[in-house]
Design a protein around this motif. Structure first.
Motif, mmCIF file in Angstrom:
data_model
loop_
_atom_site.group_PDB
_atom_site.id
_atom_site.type_symbol
_atom_site.label_atom_id
_atom_site.label_comp_id
_atom_site.label_asym_id
_atom_site.label_seq_id
_atom_site.Cartn_x
_atom_site.Cartn_y
_atom_site.Cartn_z
ATOM 1 N N VAL A 117 21.077 -28.135 3.351
ATOM 2 C CA VAL A 117 21.470 -29.507 3.636
ATOM 3 C C VAL A 117 22.799 -29.568 4.387
ATOM 4 O O VAL A 117 22.949 -30.355 5.324
ATOM 5 C CB VAL A 117 21.563 -30.326 2.322
ATOM 6 C CG1 VAL A 117 22.152 -31.701 2.570
ATOM 7 C CG2 VAL A 117 20.199 -30.448 1.688
ATOM 8 N N GLN A 118 23.759 -28.752 3.997
ATOM 9 C CA GLN A 118 25.067 -28.775 4.650
ATOM 10 C C GLN A 118 24.940 -28.450 6.141
ATOM 11 O O GLN A 118 25.512 -29.132 6.978
ATOM 12 C CB GLN A 118 26.030 -27.794 3.992
ATOM 13 C CG GLN A 118 27.405 -27.806 4.649
ATOM 14 C CD GLN A 118 28.372 -26.847 3.991
ATOM 15 O OE1 GLN A 118 28.094 -26.274 2.947
ATOM 16 N NE2 GLN A 118 29.520 -26.669 4.603
ATOM 17 N N SER A 119 24.174 -27.431 6.474
ATOM 18 C CA SER A 119 23.971 -27.071 7.870
ATOM 19 C C SER A 119 23.279 -28.185 8.641
ATOM 20 O O SER A 119 23.626 -28.476 9.783
ATOM 21 C CB SER A 119 23.143 -25.794 7.984
ATOM 22 O OG SER A 119 23.850 -24.704 7.451
ATOM 23 N N ALA A 120 22.290 -28.804 8.024
ATOM 24 C CA ALA A 120 21.587 -29.909 8.678
ATOM 25 C C ALA A 120 22.530 -31.075 8.934
ATOM 26 O O ALA A 120 22.550 -31.646 10.025
ATOM 27 C CB ALA A 120 20.403 -30.359 7.834
ATOM 28 N N ALA A 121 23.337 -31.425 7.936
ATOM 29 C CA ALA A 121 24.290 -32.529 8.095
ATOM 30 C C ALA A 121 25.295 -32.232 9.205
ATOM 31 O O ALA A 121 25.634 -33.114 10.012
ATOM 32 C CB ALA A 121 25.003 -32.808 6.772
ATOM 33 N N GLU A 122 25.756 -30.997 9.275
ATOM 34 C CA GLU A 122 26.685 -30.603 10.336
ATOM 35 C C GLU A 122 26.027 -30.709 11.711
ATOM 36 O O GLU A 122 26.663 -31.114 12.682
ATOM 37 C CB GLU A 122 27.197 -29.187 10.088
ATOM 38 C CG GLU A 122 28.128 -29.090 8.907
ATOM 39 C CD GLU A 122 28.445 -27.657 8.497
ATOM 40 O OE1 GLU A 122 27.874 -26.707 9.091
ATOM 41 O OE2 GLU A 122 29.256 -27.479 7.569
ATOM 42 N N THR A 123 24.749 -30.358 11.791
ATOM 43 C CA THR A 123 24.031 -30.450 13.057
ATOM 44 C C THR A 123 23.899 -31.904 13.497
ATOM 45 O O THR A 123 24.095 -32.233 14.665
ATOM 46 C CB THR A 123 22.638 -29.801 12.952
ATOM 47 O OG1 THR A 123 22.812 -28.442 12.571
ATOM 48 C CG2 THR A 123 21.908 -29.854 14.278
ATOM 49 N N PHE A 124 23.559 -32.780 12.563
ATOM 50 C CA PHE A 124 23.496 -34.207 12.883
ATOM 51 C C PHE A 124 24.837 -34.690 13.420
ATOM 52 O O PHE A 124 24.897 -35.412 14.418
ATOM 53 C CB PHE A 124 23.107 -35.037 11.656
ATOM 54 C CG PHE A 124 21.629 -35.106 11.412
ATOM 55 C CD1 PHE A 124 20.807 -35.871 12.227
ATOM 56 C CD2 PHE A 124 21.055 -34.418 10.364
ATOM 57 C CE1 PHE A 124 19.443 -35.952 12.002
ATOM 58 C CE2 PHE A 124 19.690 -34.487 10.129
ATOM 59 C CZ PHE A 124 18.881 -35.255 10.945
ATOM 60 N N GLN A 125 25.916 -34.286 12.774
ATOM 61 C CA GLN A 125 27.250 -34.724 13.190
ATOM 62 C C GLN A 125 27.587 -34.205 14.585
ATOM 63 O O GLN A 125 28.036 -34.960 15.442
ATOM 64 C CB GLN A 125 28.295 -34.264 12.185
ATOM 65 C CG GLN A 125 29.683 -34.764 12.522
ATOM 66 C CD GLN A 125 30.700 -34.366 11.469
ATOM 67 O OE1 GLN A 125 30.442 -33.517 10.623
ATOM 68 N NE2 GLN A 125 31.855 -34.977 11.512
ATOM 69 N N ARG A 126 27.369 -32.920 14.827
ATOM 70 C CA ARG A 126 27.672 -32.341 16.141
ATOM 71 C C ARG A 126 26.853 -32.972 17.252
ATOM 72 O O ARG A 126 27.345 -33.202 18.349
ATOM 73 C CB ARG A 126 27.420 -30.832 16.139
ATOM 74 C CG ARG A 126 28.569 -30.017 15.630
ATOM 75 C CD ARG A 126 28.363 -28.544 15.950
ATOM 76 N NE ARG A 126 27.086 -28.032 15.482
ATOM 77 C CZ ARG A 126 26.847 -27.587 14.249
ATOM 78 N NH1 ARG A 126 27.806 -27.602 13.344
ATOM 79 N NH2 ARG A 126 25.667 -27.122 13.922
ATOM 80 N N ALA A 127 25.575 -33.233 16.955
ATOM 81 C CA ALA A 127 24.676 -33.777 17.968
ATOM 82 C C ALA A 127 24.883 -35.276 18.169
ATOM 83 O O ALA A 127 24.478 -35.815 19.189
ATOM 84 C CB ALA A 127 23.226 -33.502 17.574
ATOM 85 N N GLY A 128 25.502 -35.934 17.196
ATOM 86 C CA GLY A 128 25.655 -37.375 17.281
ATOM 87 C C GLY A 128 24.310 -38.079 17.260
ATOM 88 O O GLY A 128 24.126 -39.108 17.887
ATOM 89 N N ALA A 129 23.362 -37.488 16.520
ATOM 90 C CA ALA A 129 21.986 -37.994 16.495
ATOM 91 C C ALA A 129 21.660 -38.613 15.138
ATOM 92 O O ALA A 129 22.225 -38.219 14.120
ATOM 93 C CB ALA A 129 21.014 -36.856 16.773
ATOM 94 N N GLU A 130 20.731 -39.557 15.154
ATOM 95 C CA GLU A 130 20.236 -40.145 13.911
ATOM 96 C C GLU A 130 18.955 -39.472 13.449
ATOM 97 O O GLU A 130 18.560 -39.599 12.301
ATOM 98 C CB GLU A 130 20.014 -41.643 14.088
ATOM 99 C CG GLU A 130 21.314 -42.409 14.270
ATOM 100 C CD GLU A 130 21.095 -43.902 14.343
ATOM 101 O OE1 GLU A 130 20.037 -44.382 13.892
ATOM 102 O OE2 GLU A 130 21.994 -44.584 14.837
ATOM 103 N N GLU A 131 18.286 -38.765 14.368
ATOM 104 C CA GLU A 131 17.088 -38.008 14.013
ATOM 105 C C GLU A 131 17.036 -36.751 14.867
ATOM 106 O O GLU A 131 17.510 -36.731 15.995
ATOM 107 C CB GLU A 131 15.821 -38.845 14.194
ATOM 108 C CG GLU A 131 15.622 -39.384 15.577
ATOM 109 C CD GLU A 131 14.423 -40.324 15.663
ATOM 110 O OE1 GLU A 131 13.866 -40.423 16.766
ATOM 111 O OE2 GLU A 131 14.052 -40.946 14.658
ATOM 112 N N LEU A 132 16.476 -35.694 14.259
ATOM 113 C CA LEU A 132 16.357 -34.416 14.954
ATOM 114 C C LEU A 132 14.985 -33.809 14.673
ATOM 115 O O LEU A 132 14.419 -34.008 13.588
ATOM 116 C CB LEU A 132 17.432 -33.431 14.484
ATOM 117 C CG LEU A 132 18.867 -33.736 14.894
ATOM 118 C CD1 LEU A 132 19.833 -32.798 14.182
ATOM 119 C CD2 LEU A 132 19.039 -33.634 16.404
#
Length: 84
Positions: free
Chosen positions: A30-45
């Motif tokens: 979950v932590q890695s996923a949350a970091e990816t969302f933050q870096r990408a500035g995306a609401e869905e991936l």
């Protein structure tokens, strides 16, 4: 929990995907996923089978990720306190 993780590091070098190319894989947390969302500035991936083939197997929203994480934390708290 083995949730999902990041493919993108988003720091601009040619060896790493840009934030717009960020994807998640099922084996990461979950932590890695949350970091990816933050870096990408995306609401869905997109969730891909693996980083090599990048076959899309699903879609995850940041809201769903955070909601499920909060539910699991609440469940663990109830179990510890005997409320379960």
């Amino acid at each position: 929990m083995g949730f999902i993780a990041a493919a993108s590091r988003g720091h601009g070098c040619r060896c790493c995907p840009s934030p717009k190319d960020a994807v998640l894989v099922p084996s990461m947390n979950v932590q890695s996923a949350a970091e990816t969302f933050q870096r990408a500035g995306a609401e869905e991936l997109a969730v891909v089978e693996d980083f090599t083939d990048r076959k899309v197997i699903g879609l995850l929203t940041e809201g769903h990720l955070m909601r499920r994480y909060a539910e699991e934390l609440d469940k663990a708290r109830r179990d510890l306190s005997g409320e379960g």
